[in-house]
Design an enzyme around this catalytic site. Sequence first.
Site, short mmCIF file in Angstrom:
data_model
loop_
_atom_site.label_atom_id
_atom_site.label_comp_id
_atom_site.label_asym_id
_atom_site.label_seq_id
_atom_site.Cartn_x
_atom_site.Cartn_y
_atom_site.Cartn_z
CG ASP A 7 15.87 -130.62 3.48
OD1 ASP A 7 14.89 -129.83 3.49
OD2 ASP A 7 16.78 -130.54 2.63
CB CYS A 64 13.84 -130.79 0.38
SG CYS A 64 13.77 -131.14 -1.38
CB THR A 66 14.41 -127.77 -5.09
OG1 THR A 66 14.87 -129.09 -4.77
CG2 THR A 66 15.58 -126.78 -5.03
O1 LIG Z 1 16.29 -128.94 -2.11
C1 LIG Z 1 16.98 -129.81 -1.62
C2 LIG Z 1 17.26 -131.08 -2.33
O2 LIG Z 1 16.65 -131.12 -3.60
C3 LIG Z 1 17.62 -129.58 -0.30
O3 LIG Z 1 16.73 -128.98 0.57
C4 LIG Z 1 18.83 -128.69 -0.50
O4 LIG Z 1 19.76 -129.31 -1.36
C5 LIG Z 1 19.51 -128.40 0.86
O5 LIG Z 1 20.65 -127.60 0.64
P1 LIG Z 1 21.44 -126.92 1.82
O6 LIG Z 1 22.02 -128.05 2.66
O7 LIG Z 1 22.51 -126.10 1.12
O8 LIG Z 1 20.46 -126.11 2.62
#
Ligand SMILES: O=C(CO)[C@H](O)[C@H](O)COP(=O)(O)O
Length: 145
Positions: A7, A64, A66
Amino acid sequence: MIALASDHGGYELKQKVIGYLEANGYTCHDFGCYSLESCDYPEFGRAAAEAVAKGECEKGIVICTTGIGISIVANKVPGIRCGLCADTYSAKMTREHNDANMLAMGAGIVGPNLALSIVETFLNTPFSGDEKHVRRINKIEEEVK
Ligand SMILES: O=C(CO)[C@H](O)[C@H](O)COP(=O)(O)O
């Protein structure tokens, strides 16, 4: 062929991992995302995991912030064993004991140098093939049927 996905939180580390892999002779298929714009990790992580499960890619690496969410997604695809690793010992063990076919990392957890060491260890460690580990992996596959 290595499947990659992230992501926005894992995007920059994924670019470093792709650079490392290509410099070391691997072919990469990047299933997204393709920018730092906020997005949802499930669609990208699932696409990479499905490519590994179908045999289109030999292994997958998903990132991602984490590593947790994207590893959860990958592990929901039948046939995927995705190890969330923040150290090289775990990367070695998830290959030797779990025959993991995917690696998850958290870009907010591991720095780039450690991440590349984890990737190198993951890709270069064979499954032990020990009967007890084969038995346990078969039990995992039975659980998800
Ligand atoms: O680690 C993650 C899922 O486990 C995602 O990268 C995280 O939740 C993204 O958060 P945000 O939209 O606040 O940047």
